[in-house]
Write an enzyme that holds these catalytic residues in place. Structure first.
Site, PDB file in Angstrom:
ATOM      1  N   LYS A 272       0.859  -1.187   0.000  1.00 26.30           N
ATOM      2  CA  LYS A 272       0.000   0.000   0.000  1.00 26.30           C
ATOM      3  C   LYS A 272       0.892   1.233   0.000  1.00 26.30           C
ATOM      4  CE  LYS A 272      -3.271   2.629   2.908  1.00 26.30           C
ATOM      5  NZ  LYS A 272      -4.170   2.620   4.097  1.00 26.30           N
ATOM      6  N   ASP A 277      -2.622  10.294   3.636  1.00 27.96           N
ATOM      7  CA  ASP A 277      -4.020   9.900   3.777  1.00 27.96           C
ATOM      8  C   ASP A 277      -4.771  10.915   4.640  1.00 27.96           C
ATOM      9  OD1 ASP A 277      -6.437   8.653   3.946  1.00 27.96           O
ATOM     10  OD2 ASP A 277      -5.765   6.996   5.242  1.00 27.96           O
ATOM     11  N   LYS A 284     -10.294  12.986   7.849  1.00 30.97           N
ATOM     12  CA  LYS A 284      -9.853  12.579   9.190  1.00 30.97           C
ATOM     13  C   LYS A 284      -9.817  13.799  10.111  1.00 30.97           C
ATOM     14  CE  LYS A 284      -6.753   8.756   7.928  1.00 30.97           C
ATOM     15  NZ  LYS A 284      -7.473   7.696   8.662  1.00 30.97           N
ATOM     16  N   ASP A 295       1.520   6.337   5.565  1.00 32.24           N
ATOM     17  CA  ASP A 295       0.536   5.425   4.997  1.00 32.24           C
ATOM     18  C   ASP A 295       1.063   4.739   3.736  1.00 32.24           C
ATOM     19  OD1 ASP A 295      -1.846   4.220   5.542  1.00 32.24           O
ATOM     20  OD2 ASP A 295      -3.060   5.638   4.404  1.00 32.24           O
ATOM     21  N   ASP A 354     -12.214   7.225   3.388  1.00 30.16           N
ATOM     22  CA  ASP A 354     -11.039   6.976   4.219  1.00 30.16           C
ATOM     23  C   ASP A 354     -10.649   5.495   4.228  1.00 30.16           C
ATOM     24  OD1 ASP A 354      -8.946   7.572   5.865  1.00 30.16           O
ATOM     25  OD2 ASP A 354     -10.152   7.826   7.684  1.00 30.16           O
ATOM     26  N   GLU A 356      -9.439   3.816   1.898  1.00 28.59           N
ATOM     27  CA  GLU A 356      -8.859   3.911   0.557  1.00 28.59           C
ATOM     28  C   GLU A 356      -7.795   2.848   0.303  1.00 28.59           C
ATOM     29  OE1 GLU A 356      -7.701   5.518   3.066  1.00 28.59           O
ATOM     30  OE2 GLU A 356      -5.584   5.056   2.826  1.00 28.59           O
ATOM     31  N   ARG A 358      -7.728  -0.381   0.869  1.00 32.00           N
ATOM     32  CA  ARG A 358      -8.261  -1.587   0.221  1.00 32.00           C
ATOM     33  C   ARG A 358      -8.616  -1.311  -1.241  1.00 32.00           C
ATOM     34  NH1 ARG A 358     -12.816  -1.856   4.761  1.00 32.00           N
ATOM     35  NH2 ARG A 358     -11.128  -0.819   5.859  1.00 32.00           N
TER      36      ARG A 358
HETATM   37  N1  BES Z   1      -4.399   4.540   6.841  1.00 36.91           N
HETATM   38  C1  BES Z   1      -5.579   4.300   7.582  1.00 36.91           C
HETATM   39  C2  BES Z   1      -5.381   3.295   8.705  1.00 36.91           C
HETATM   40  C3  BES Z   1      -4.546   3.781   9.861  1.00 36.91           C
HETATM   41  C4  BES Z   1      -5.114   4.528  10.863  1.00 36.91           C
HETATM   42  C5  BES Z   1      -3.216   3.438   9.936  1.00 36.91           C
HETATM   43  C6  BES Z   1      -4.347   4.947  11.926  1.00 36.91           C
HETATM   44  C7  BES Z   1      -2.466   3.855  11.003  1.00 36.91           C
HETATM   45  C8  BES Z   1      -3.024   4.609  11.994  1.00 36.91           C
HETATM   46  C9  BES Z   1      -6.678   3.769   6.673  1.00 36.91           C
HETATM   47  O1  BES Z   1      -6.662   4.233   5.387  1.00 36.91           O
HETATM   48  C10 BES Z   1      -7.970   4.188   7.284  1.00 36.91           C
HETATM   49  O2  BES Z   1      -8.218   5.348   7.324  1.00 36.91           O
HETATM   50  N2  BES Z   1      -8.745   3.219   7.740  1.00 36.91           N
HETATM   51  C11 BES Z   1      -9.986   3.485   8.360  1.00 36.91           C
HETATM   52  C12 BES Z   1     -10.971   2.482   7.849  1.00 36.91           C
HETATM   53  C13 BES Z   1     -12.401   2.797   8.201  1.00 36.91           C
HETATM   54  C14 BES Z   1     -12.858   4.049   7.497  1.00 36.91           C
HETATM   55  C15 BES Z   1     -13.259   1.631   7.823  1.00 36.91           C
HETATM   56  C16 BES Z   1      -9.795   3.362   9.864  1.00 36.91           C
HETATM   57  O3  BES Z   1      -9.020   2.520  10.303  1.00 36.91           O
HETATM   58  O4  BES Z   1     -10.407   4.145  10.596  1.00 36.91           O
HETATM   59 ZN    ZN Z   2      -4.864   4.841   4.668  1.00 32.80          ZN
HETATM   60 MN    MN Z   3      -7.728   6.071   5.202  1.00 28.31          MN
END
Ligand code: BES
Ligand code: ZN
Ligand code: MN
Length: 500
Positions: A272, A277, A284, A295, A354, A356, A358
């Site tokens: 990834k 992000d 966020k 990220d 968010d 993104e 996947r």
């Molecule tokens: N890059 C984030 C995941 C992340 C969050 C990594 C905090 C490290 C620290 C990912 O893209 C994300 O935002 N995931 C969301 C998914 C949700 C919207 C289903 C998350 O984990 O809140």
């Molecule tokens: Zn992310």
């Molecule tokens: Mn995200």
């Protein structure tokens, strides 16, 4: 520019090697290793005396520096290695980290390290001399890392220039193990450099340039970069959908390392590569958002691993695919509710922009089918939920194949770069149901790491596949903020067990 350190092995008696500093291990009670006895003899019983007096305890990871006069060394650094029964691989690793800390900012220009003959408990990892040399090499490189590129006041140049590590012989297997450890540490450091580079510099095209530089630096690596037009032609619409809100265009980066026979199926690593992000339109919260520059940690670990392969030249074929994009909110950005057709033909309703990671990974997972992979492992800072589940110690592992999962878990155990498996049961799949498309890109709050992997699994049906969620392990927050270089040790160890 980082000044390269001179590392070597020696199997001569320790007294035959002059160095500014001698490093020895001191167990807490129990039998001393031969090198510690030899050092004590050379120093006229000094270590024994100080141990008796209580100045040296041998407590694990303790550090004592003793100035010397009229000796082949100007000082001896005594590293406590704890009680024999407690000296697990983890404890031994801690003592090596303490040692490197003492050398890092110390006055010595050269060091002779004799911790190789310290015995370690347990069958995992460090019970052979090869494994210990591998670990010493890796920890030295890893722990000597600094990232000061953007500081105006550069810290004074490090004094330490030369490190000699004691070994029982000069055979190829010992040298190879030490060199693999050093290369692994350098691969981790490259991974850290990429992760620590700010997002105004590290964007998808910049990442692609790093891959091209790898191909230039190493004959064994070939790089191909797909731009947004080429991706559009192929139908990689989910990567494009994620990148749409950014001025920085997305890229699909392919690096091939061909060290095996032409007929050997390649191991495929997918990373990834979200270079920043923001969450997109599902923005966020502001606090700590700077950390979302990491990220692209999954892709950084793929870069680091490719570098280790290029430097150590194992007989294996490995293909790396990096899905790079920047996730920004903008008039052109994807909206919650948008429906996008993936490269596989399946449609996805983007309920949360968010989620993104996947989306970029699913097209990459479809794309890699063309390599007819022996196995596919993807690395991603995919879910905050993984940090809630496992904290910062274990990488989340999900897989459609038990054998592959167990091999990766074992590689994690051997290297101390551990992973923990979570289930990928069918029961979780229905959380991804969508009223309007073939699937939604989120599955609600329960089991967020699992439903993210469930989403990916739908694109990885045709091969053995494992997913590593490194959200908690790829970087440190807080005071020691920065990339960790994980899971490069796990990946390198896994690949090496498959090299011919
Ligand atoms: N890059 C984030 C995941 C992340 C969050 C990594 C905090 C490290 C620290 C990912 O893209 C994300 O935002 N995931 C969301 C998914 C949700 C919207 C289903 C998350 O984990 O809140
Ligand atoms: Zn992310
Ligand atoms: Mn995200």
């Amino acid at each position: 520019m980082r000044v390269a350190m001179n590392f070597s092995l020696s199997s001569k008696a320790i007294t035959a090697t002059k160095a500014d500093c001698l490093v020895i291990g001191l167990p807490e009670k129990g039998e001393w290793p031969e090198s510690t006895k030899a050092a004590d003899d050379a120093l006229g019983g000094l270590i024994k005396q100080l141990e008796k007096a209580g100045d040296l305890t041998g407590k694990n990871a303790s550090v004592n520096t003793l100035p010397l006069v009229d000796q082949p060394w100007q000082r001896v650094v005594v590293i406590g290695t704890g009680k024999d029964a407690d000296r697990t691989a983890t404890a031994y690793r801690k003592s090596l980290i303490a040692m490197t800390g003492a050398l890092k900012d110390g006055p010595s220009k050269s060091a002779l390290i004799s911790l190789t003959d310290t015995a370690v408990q347990g069958e995992a990892a460090v019970s052979s001399e090869e494994a210990r040399l591998n670990l010493i090499g890796r920890i030295l490189e890893d722990q000597l890392y600094t990232f000061t590129e953007f500081k105006s006041d550069k810290p004074a140049a490090r004094k330490l220039k030369k490190v000699v590590v004691q070994a029982s012989g000069a055979g190829k297997s010992l040298k190879d193990a030490f060199n693999l450890g050093l290369a692994t540490g350098r691969g981790m450091n490259y991974t850290k450099d990429l992760g620590n580079t700010p997002p105004n510099i590290c964007h998808p095209v910049w990442l692609a340039e790093q891959a091209k530089a790898m191909a230039k630096d190493y004959d064994s690596i070939q790089t191909e970069v797909l731009d947004e037009k080429q991706m559009e032609k192929l139908g990689m619409n989910t990567i494009l959908a994620v990148g749409k809100g950014s001025k920085q265009p997305p890229r699909l980066i392919v690096m091939e390392y061909r060290g095996g026979k032409a007929k050997d199926k390649p191991y495929v690593l997918v990373g990834k590569g979200i270079t920043f992000d923001t969450g997109g339109i599902s923005l966020k919260p502001g606090e700590g958002m700077d950390e979302m520059k990491y990220d692209m940690g999954g892709s950084a670990s793929v870069f680091g691993t490719m570098k280790v392969l290029a430097e150590t030249k194992p007989k294996i074929n490995v293909v790396a695919v990096i899905a790079a994009a920047e996730n920004m909110p903008d008039g052109g950005a994807s909206r919650p509710g948008d429906i996008v057709k993936t490269l596989s033909g399946m449609t996805v309703e983007i309920l949360n922009t968010d989620a993104e990671g996947r989306l970029v990974l699913c097209d990459a997972l479809t794309y890699v089918k063309k390599f007819d992979p022996a196995a596919v492992v993807d690395m991603a800072t995919l879910t905050g939920a993984c940090i809630i589940a496992l904290g910062n110690h274990a990488t989340g592992l999900l897989s459609n194949n038990d054998e592959l999962a167990n091999e990766l878990l074992a590689a994690g155990e051997r290297t101390g770069d551990r992973a923990w498996r979570l289930p990928l049961w069918d029961e979780y799949q229905s959380q991804l149901d969508s009223n309007f498309a073939d699937m939604a890109n989120i599955g609600g709050r329960p089991a967020g790491t699992i439903t993210a992997a469930c989403f990916l699994s739908r694109f990885a049906k045709d091969y053995r596949w494992a997913h590593l969620d490194i959200a908690g392990t790829a970087w440190n927050s807080g005071k020691a903020k920065g990339a960790t270089g994980r899971p490069v040790p796990l990946l390198v160890d896994y690949l090496m067990t498959h090299a011919g």
